[in-house]
Every structure is written in C-alpha cells, then in structure tokens.
Design a protein around this motif. Structure first.
Motif, mmCIF file in Angstrom:
data_model
loop_
_atom_site.group_PDB
_atom_site.id
_atom_site.type_symbol
_atom_site.label_atom_id
_atom_site.label_comp_id
_atom_site.label_asym_id
_atom_site.label_seq_id
_atom_site.Cartn_x
_atom_site.Cartn_y
_atom_site.Cartn_z
ATOM 1 N N VAL A 78 -13.750 -4.359 3.659
ATOM 2 C CA VAL A 78 -13.260 -3.107 3.088
ATOM 3 C C VAL A 78 -12.001 -2.636 3.805
ATOM 4 O O VAL A 78 -11.993 -2.461 5.032
ATOM 5 C CB VAL A 78 -14.336 -2.004 3.168
ATOM 6 C CG1 VAL A 78 -13.782 -0.681 2.625
ATOM 7 C CG2 VAL A 78 -15.580 -2.420 2.390
ATOM 8 N N ALA A 80 -9.509 0.632 3.854
ATOM 9 C CA ALA A 80 -9.672 2.026 3.438
ATOM 10 C C ALA A 80 -8.615 2.921 4.075
ATOM 11 O O ALA A 80 -8.095 2.630 5.154
ATOM 12 C CB ALA A 80 -11.065 2.517 3.832
ATOM 13 N N TRP A 107 -12.474 -1.763 7.862
ATOM 14 C CA TRP A 107 -13.759 -1.352 8.401
ATOM 15 C C TRP A 107 -14.499 -2.554 8.994
ATOM 16 O O TRP A 107 -14.281 -3.701 8.566
ATOM 17 C CB TRP A 107 -14.604 -0.736 7.302
ATOM 18 C CG TRP A 107 -14.194 0.657 6.956
ATOM 19 C CD1 TRP A 107 -13.164 1.368 7.491
ATOM 20 C CD2 TRP A 107 -14.805 1.504 5.978
ATOM 21 N NE1 TRP A 107 -13.097 2.613 6.914
ATOM 22 C CE2 TRP A 107 -14.083 2.738 5.987
ATOM 23 C CE3 TRP A 107 -15.869 1.358 5.102
ATOM 24 C CZ2 TRP A 107 -14.421 3.788 5.155
ATOM 25 C CZ3 TRP A 107 -16.211 2.415 4.281
ATOM 26 C CH2 TRP A 107 -15.490 3.625 4.298
ATOM 27 N N LEU A 122 -11.155 9.475 -0.167
ATOM 28 C CA LEU A 122 -11.159 8.161 0.467
ATOM 29 C C LEU A 122 -10.795 7.102 -0.565
ATOM 30 O O LEU A 122 -11.407 7.029 -1.627
ATOM 31 C CB LEU A 122 -12.545 7.858 1.036
ATOM 32 C CG LEU A 122 -12.752 6.476 1.654
ATOM 33 C CD1 LEU A 122 -11.959 6.347 2.951
ATOM 34 C CD2 LEU A 122 -14.227 6.211 1.899
ATOM 35 N N HIS A 123 -9.783 6.304 -0.254
ATOM 36 C CA HIS A 123 -9.396 5.183 -1.106
ATOM 37 C C HIS A 123 -9.858 3.887 -0.453
ATOM 38 O O HIS A 123 -9.710 3.707 0.766
ATOM 39 C CB HIS A 123 -7.879 5.143 -1.281
ATOM 40 C CG HIS A 123 -7.310 6.359 -1.939
ATOM 41 N ND1 HIS A 123 -7.414 6.578 -3.294
ATOM 42 C CD2 HIS A 123 -6.648 7.434 -1.427
ATOM 43 C CE1 HIS A 123 -6.832 7.729 -3.599
ATOM 44 N NE2 HIS A 123 -6.364 8.272 -2.480
ATOM 45 N N THR A 124 -10.405 2.981 -1.236
ATOM 46 C CA THR A 124 -10.897 1.717 -0.691
ATOM 47 C C THR A 124 -10.466 0.544 -1.555
ATOM 48 O O THR A 124 -10.292 0.681 -2.777
ATOM 49 C CB THR A 124 -12.433 1.699 -0.585
ATOM 50 O OG1 THR A 124 -13.003 1.915 -1.884
ATOM 51 C CG2 THR A 124 -12.939 2.752 0.378
ATOM 52 N N ARG A 126 -12.175 -3.141 -1.818
ATOM 53 C CA ARG A 126 -13.309 -3.943 -1.357
ATOM 54 C C ARG A 126 -13.126 -5.385 -1.832
ATOM 55 O O ARG A 126 -13.013 -5.643 -3.032
ATOM 56 C CB ARG A 126 -14.624 -3.378 -1.891
ATOM 57 C CG ARG A 126 -15.878 -4.071 -1.367
ATOM 58 C CD ARG A 126 -17.129 -3.396 -1.902
ATOM 59 N NE ARG A 126 -17.257 -2.024 -1.439
ATOM 60 C CZ ARG A 126 -17.839 -1.675 -0.296
ATOM 61 N NH1 ARG A 126 -18.346 -2.606 0.494
ATOM 62 N NH2 ARG A 126 -17.917 -0.408 0.041
#
Length: 319
Positions: A78, A80, A107, A122-124, A126
């Motif tokens: 991830v 982020a 992360w 929060l932008h992620t 994945r």
C-alpha cells in the motif's frame, strides 16, 4: 450490466452514521477493532471510494472524525498519502509512521498495521503482491518474492512519482477505462514506485539458506535465465557434479536446479506479458525468448504457478 470496459472492483459508499462507518471499515480492513470518535461538528460524514482491478486498486477515504484501530494483513502493498496532518500508522511498533500531508509513504506489509488519526482524507494505491513483486523482479533482474520497501521515497525520485500518480489517477479512477489502458497505467505506477523506494527483496528460503554451492548455482541461474542452460552448465558453475547438486537442491528446497530455473523464467514471462502490447507480441514469442519450446507444457506450468493461462494474462490487456 457489466461491460468489458468496467474494472473488476468499484466501491463507492458514504453515510452519516458512525456505527455504519465502523462496520464498513472493519469489513474493508479485515479488522475487528476499528473505532471512530465524535466529529467536532454536529454533522458527521464519511465516504470511501475504490476503483481498480486485480493488479492495482486506487482509493480515497474521508472520515469527518478521529479514528483508530488495526488494518488486517493482506497480500498487497500500500502506497498512501493524506491531505491533512494527524494520521500515524504502525502505531503499535517502535517507530510509528507520522504521515505528512501530500507525501506518499509505503505502509508496512505482511502484518497487521495499527493506525490512529485525526479527521483527514486518505488516498491509497494498493498493489496486488504478486504483481508488484513481478515488476520489481523484472526491474532488478532478480527472483520474484516478498519485498520490504523503505517508508519514504528517494528525494530525487519523489517529484517523478508524484507526477506519475497525478497523470495516472484520472484514468485509474474512471470506471470506464479500458482494461488494456488500465493495465498499461498500472505498470507505469508500479515501476515508478519500485524506482522511488529502496526495495529489499525478502526472497524465499531456497535462495538464501543451504550450502554455498547451491546459492551460487541459484544466483547464476537468475542472472543467466535468458540464456540456454543445461544441468551440466549449472553443476559446472557450482563446482560440483550434477548428481551432488541435484541432491543438495532436493534436500534444501524440495525441488531440482532446473525446476528452480523454470520458476525464474515463468516469472520473467509473466512480467513481460503484464507489460506487453497484445497488438505487437504473442505468448509463443515471449515463451520462446525464455526457453520454453513446448507451448502445451509451458501453459501447464504457467497455470499451476499463476492460476491462469498465459493467454488469459495477455488477453486482459485488450479488455
């Protein structure tokens, strides 16, 4: 009605109820201990949006209140970043990651991650673990396997990474982006991430443990997988006879030197299929480049390793 242009994953949920938000985030995060505090305003709102496929999913999460808890382990990596200060992750560890607004971080992977945060968005991004591992292996000419990323990006690569994300986001967030275009953009973002962060391969035990002769043989096969290689070649490099090397591999890895080489080549093939343009290449051509002369046997090995036929991997690029 689903069309070929739509992604495999599209979630867009929002609401005004804290209990509803907790239940949703526990399901999304594979968690049983998500908590959401009271909003500073009278009106509480939350929204979660995710769009993507089986390789890359981009998401945005906004919660108008403090929240804390644990994000469950998942077979993914991830990236982020937040829009406001106040979010920390890995808070149960010795070195919590305090996220600065607008600065993307990787992360921790392979374990549960505790978090604690003030209201923010929060932008992620994945990444499916096998996908990013294959990209990293192709970039570094190594064996695909679990990776450990540095938390922060190389300062010299950070601007490039941000530019790639800014360019890719509109297409990745659209639900009607064609599969082939989405796959190409997935690859651009994955390559930028691998370039931006220090990556330490956490390779399988069979590459690190065992006699030095076996490790030498493995490292040589990884570096020379594109060349025609026989078991005699490998044993000569290792400095032992073929029967002895075969026994060493079997004892320490449960496989043979040539089976190890086949796995290296299969991952190289997959990396090229993921990146390839279906209009300009074929499965047969890529397989032949990596020494697979019998397409039927190759397809069987590929399906056993990746759960799909090589033609299906390539065909996803056109959907």
């Amino acid at each position: 009605m689903t069309t070929d242009a739509e992604p495999l994953i599209h979630v867009d949920r929002h609401g005004l109820d804290i209990d509803e938000a907790v239940a949703f985030y526990e399901r999304v995060y594979s968690s049983e201990d998500i908590s959401v505090g009271r909003s500073g305003d009278e009106r509480f709102t939350w929204r979660f949006r995710a769009v993507g496929d089986d390789e890359v999913v981009v998401g945005t999460s906004s919660v108008d209140a403090p929240r804390w808890g644990t994000i469950g382990q998942a077979p993914s990596y991830v990236l982020a970043w937040t829009t406001r200060p106040g979010l920390a992750v890995d808070t149960a560890g010795r070195d919590p990651i305090v996220m600065d607004p607008g600065v993307p971080v990787m992360w921790p992977s392979g374990r549960d991650v505790a978090f604690d945060g003030a209201p923010t968005t929060l932008h992620t991004v994945r990444f499916d673990a096998p996908f990013l591992e294959s990209v990293a292996a192709a970039q570094r000419h190594s064996v695909p396997g679990p990776l450990r990323f540095s938390v922060t990006a190389d300062p010299g690569e950070l601007d490039h990474l941000r530019a790639v994300i800014a360019s890719a986001a509109p297409e990745l967030l659209r639900i009607d982006t064609a599969r082939g275009r989405r796959a190409a953009v997935n690859m651009l973002v994955a390559e930028a991430v691998v370039d931006a962060y220090e990556v330490t391969p956490q390779l399988d035990l069979e590459l690190h443990e065992g006699p030095a002769t076996m490790r030498l043989a493995q490292e040589w096969m990884v570096a020379n997988a594109h060349r025609p290689i026989t078991s005699t070649d490998v044993s000569r490099v290792a400095g032992v006879n073929a029967r002895s090397l075969q026994a060493t591999f079997q004892r320490h890895t449960g496989t043979s030197p040539m089976a190890f080489l086949r796995q290296v080549r299969l991952h190289r093939v997959r990396a090229q299929l993921v990146a390839g343009d279906p209009a300009e290449t074929t499965v047969a051509a890529i397989a032949g480049t990596w020494g697979f002369g019998h397409l039927g046997r190759f397809a069987g090995y590929y399906a056993d390793t990746f759960g799909e036929l090589p033609s299906e991997t390539l065909r996803r690029r056109t959907r």
